[in-house]
Design an enzyme around this catalytic site. Structure first.
Site, mmCIF file in Angstrom:
data_model
loop_
_atom_site.group_PDB
_atom_site.id
_atom_site.type_symbol
_atom_site.label_atom_id
_atom_site.label_comp_id
_atom_site.label_asym_id
_atom_site.label_seq_id
_atom_site.Cartn_x
_atom_site.Cartn_y
_atom_site.Cartn_z
ATOM 1 N N LYS A 8 -10.499 -0.540 10.588
ATOM 2 C CA LYS A 8 -10.740 -1.767 9.803
ATOM 3 C C LYS A 8 -11.072 -2.938 10.725
ATOM 4 O O LYS A 8 -11.527 -3.980 10.287
ATOM 5 C CB LYS A 8 -9.514 -2.099 8.954
ATOM 6 C CG LYS A 8 -9.223 -0.992 7.920
ATOM 7 C CD LYS A 8 -8.094 -1.389 7.023
ATOM 8 C CE LYS A 8 -7.387 -0.200 6.420
ATOM 9 N NZ LYS A 8 -8.056 0.398 5.295
ATOM 10 N N GLN A 30 -4.556 -4.983 7.246
ATOM 11 C CA GLN A 30 -5.539 -6.004 6.879
ATOM 12 C C GLN A 30 -5.299 -7.282 7.684
ATOM 13 O O GLN A 30 -6.248 -8.004 7.992
ATOM 14 C CB GLN A 30 -5.463 -6.321 5.372
ATOM 15 C CG GLN A 30 -5.606 -5.125 4.444
ATOM 16 C CD GLN A 30 -6.999 -4.494 4.481
ATOM 17 O OE1 GLN A 30 -7.975 -5.089 4.914
ATOM 18 N NE2 GLN A 30 -7.084 -3.251 4.019
ATOM 19 N N HIS A 77 0.862 -1.187 0.000
ATOM 20 C CA HIS A 77 0.000 0.000 0.000
ATOM 21 C C HIS A 77 0.899 1.237 0.000
ATOM 22 O O HIS A 77 2.010 1.196 0.539
ATOM 23 C CB HIS A 77 -0.841 -0.055 1.288
ATOM 24 C CG HIS A 77 -1.904 0.986 1.396
ATOM 25 N ND1 HIS A 77 -1.646 2.278 1.779
ATOM 26 C CD2 HIS A 77 -3.243 0.911 1.209
ATOM 27 C CE1 HIS A 77 -2.791 2.961 1.819
ATOM 28 N NE2 HIS A 77 -3.776 2.154 1.469
ATOM 29 N N ASP A 122 3.091 -4.234 8.102
ATOM 30 C CA ASP A 122 1.900 -3.399 7.937
ATOM 31 C C ASP A 122 0.706 -4.332 8.137
ATOM 32 O O ASP A 122 0.314 -5.068 7.235
ATOM 33 C CB ASP A 122 1.911 -2.777 6.533
ATOM 34 C CG ASP A 122 0.599 -2.087 6.199
ATOM 35 O OD1 ASP A 122 -0.318 -2.079 7.045
ATOM 36 O OD2 ASP A 122 0.489 -1.566 5.075
ATOM 37 N N CYS A 162 -4.872 2.499 -3.640
ATOM 38 C CA CYS A 162 -3.641 3.041 -3.025
ATOM 39 C C CYS A 162 -2.480 2.064 -3.184
ATOM 40 O O CYS A 162 -1.667 1.878 -2.250
ATOM 41 C CB CYS A 162 -3.836 3.405 -1.557
ATOM 42 S SG CYS A 162 -5.128 4.599 -1.289
HETATM 43 N N1 C6P Z 1 -6.367 0.501 2.896
HETATM 44 C C1 C6P Z 1 -8.196 0.082 1.384
HETATM 45 O O1 C6P Z 1 -9.297 0.342 0.886
HETATM 46 P P1 C6P Z 1 -5.024 3.980 7.080
HETATM 47 O O2 C6P Z 1 -5.533 4.824 5.959
HETATM 48 O O3 C6P Z 1 -3.830 4.609 7.749
HETATM 49 O O4 C6P Z 1 -6.057 3.538 8.028
HETATM 50 O O5 C6P Z 1 -4.506 2.624 6.393
HETATM 51 C C2 C6P Z 1 -3.593 2.632 5.343
HETATM 52 C C3 C6P Z 1 -3.347 1.250 4.859
HETATM 53 C C4 C6P Z 1 -2.091 0.698 5.011
HETATM 54 N N2 C6P Z 1 -1.826 -0.559 4.651
HETATM 55 C C5 C6P Z 1 -2.775 -1.354 4.119
HETATM 56 C C6 C6P Z 1 -2.434 -2.772 3.765
HETATM 57 C C7 C6P Z 1 -4.078 -0.864 3.939
HETATM 58 O O6 C6P Z 1 -5.006 -1.656 3.419
HETATM 59 C C8 C6P Z 1 -4.353 0.486 4.281
HETATM 60 C C9 C6P Z 1 -5.700 1.068 4.000
HETATM 61 C C10 C6P Z 1 -7.710 0.911 2.537
HETATM 62 O O7 C6P Z 1 -7.514 -0.849 0.978
HETATM 63 C C11 C6P Z 1 -7.832 2.376 2.271
HETATM 64 S S1 C6P Z 1 -6.769 2.925 0.978
#
Ligand code: C6P
Length: 415
Positions: free
Chosen positions: A235, A212, A132, A209, A373
């Site tokens: 999430k 998920q 991401h 990271d 993203c």
């Molecule tokens: N992915 C998706 O629709 P934040 O925005 O900080 O809560 O998370 C960022 C982020 C970082 N790593 C991974 C693997 C993610 O999936 C995400 C967020 C969302 O896939 C929003 S782009």
């Protein structure tokens, strides 16, 4: 004396779970909502909504600052949420749990603080092709400041990342390995333990990271063996505005502050300031107080349900979707690795994913479309965008059927 009884959670029943999420009973465009975008942000159970309302109505004040009842209560609740996170991920100490705004904030913290401490020109930061942007751009920023280099581990055609590919990329110059636990686009679960073993052999630290991963796996940071684990509350059925960085105590102790401000200091003079111990050292300013309580409530909720059953249910939905989606003519699954969590991307010949998502929405079906993203991943896959269905604990096989039916309709409209 009363016998101490531990109540085992009732066996997982998706119909019971659905009753806990008020939003699931609403209509969208006059159709029952079929929410298949939990990877972007999950819906919230009543327990989280109520815990946050209760805090605002009854127990709200700033934390760590007041010598009065409400502030002490808010502080106790905020620190209790930290302890809930600690047990949820099996960290060895609450001092290893830093509350952040989210996963992005947590990764930026590590890149800026640990990265600046550990990286020098010629050192290597290792990422994978499926990361991401939140696990790419912070490393580019620190690369540009330190003269380090970024190396990228390629993915296989099915979206898996092989241990051999890691072995070929890692070397004595590798100082930091930053990888997703679970891909937000492909659902691939990465072989974290093997990656950690390789990284530690060359003296590199591993950031996972877990945005998920924390949702679809039972996470034990000590068993994973990594050095940093980052995730967002929203999430995990909690609120947004709160995230977690878990890091080994000795690393947090060695790392300089990321941001300066109130509560992260020990003493301040105009000449010199000294820092508080971790985690306060990394929590400058008023923290996300009620969101932290909301995250604690989400963890309580997940601890009350049959989590193993919930994860098995998600796997069932994924496999059902992987069987059913290809029955739609022209539909191609994107991401078919063996080891996957309940996230499924797809494309349809002749239809742009954005158009697909817009038409599906008219049937009440919410999916995400775009690059998610993860633009470098789109490039590696040779697509500009995908549509993505992601399943949470509250989704059902009937909702997979609704998605497939809506895709058939979309074909008729778009092609
Ligand atoms: N992915 C998706 O629709 P934040 O925005 O900080 O809560 O998370 C960022 C982020 C970082 N790593 C991974 C693997 C993610 O999936 C995400 C967020 C969302 O896939 C929003 S782009």
């Amino acid at each position: 004396m009363n016998a101490v009884t531990s109540v085992a959670p009732a066996k997982f029943d998706v119909n019971e779970i659905r009753k806990d999420f008020p939003i699931l009973s609403r209509l969208v465009h006059n159709k029952p909502l079929v929410f298949l975008d939990s990877a972007a942000s999950a819906q919230k159970p009543r327990a989280v909504i109520d815990a946050m309302s209760f805090a605002f109505e009854n127990e709200y004040a700033n934390v760590h600052r007041g010598a009065y009842y409400l502030s002490e209560t808010a502080t106790t609740n905020y620190e209790a949420a930290r302890e809930k996170v600690r047990t949820f991920i099996n960290a060895s100490s609450v001092n290893e749990i830093v509350f952040t705004k989210g996963a992005t904030d947590a990764i930026n913290l590590v890149a800026a603080s640990y990265g600046r401490l550990a990286l020098k020109p010629g050192d290597e930061i290792m990422l994978t092709a499926l990361e991401h942007h939140s696990n790419i751009v912070p490393w580019q920023l620190i690369r540009d400041q330190t003269g380090a280099e970024i190396k990228v581990v390629p993915i296989n055609a099915d979206g898996s990342v092989s241990v051999d590919a890691f072995a070929r990329t890692i070397g004595p110059k590798t100082k930091i390995v930053a990888v997703a636990h679970v891909s937000n686009v492909l659902g691939t679960i990465l072989p974290i333990e093997a990656i950690v073993e390789m990284a530690h052999k060359v003296g590199a630290k591993v950031l996972v990271d877990g945005c998920q991963g924390i949702v679809h796996e039972k996470v034990d940071v000590q068993a994973l063996g990594c050095d940093f684990y980052a995730f967002s509350g929203h999430k995990l059925y909690g609120p947004n505005g709160i995230g977690v960085l878990w890091a080994r105590a000795e690393l947090l102790d060695a790392m300089p502050p990321y941001q300066g401000g109130g509560e992260m200091i020990s003493t301040v003079t105009f000449k010199q300031s000294t820092w508080a111990e971790a985690p306060a050292k990394f929590e400058a300013g008023t923290p996300p107080i009620v969101p932290a309580l909301g995250l604690g409530a989400a963890i309580d909720y997940l601890n009350r349900i049959d989590r193993v059953g919930a994860i098995a249910h998600e796997h069932d939905l994924l496999h059902y979707a992987m069987q059913q989606l290809p029955t739609v003519p022209g539909l191609k699954l994107v991401g078919t690795a063996q080891n996957k969590a309940s996230v499924q991307s797809f494309t349809m010949d002749g239809a742009h994913p954005h158009d697909l998502a817009t038409v599906l929405d008219r049937s009440g079906v919410a999916v995400r479309a775009g690059h998610h993203c993860a633009q470098p991943l789109m490039e590696a896959l040779g697509v500009t965008a995908t549509a993505r269905a992601s399943f949470g604990i509250y989704n059902t096989r009937a909702e997979v059927d609704a998605l497939v039916a809506a895709l058939h309709k979309a074909r008729a409209v778009l092609l």
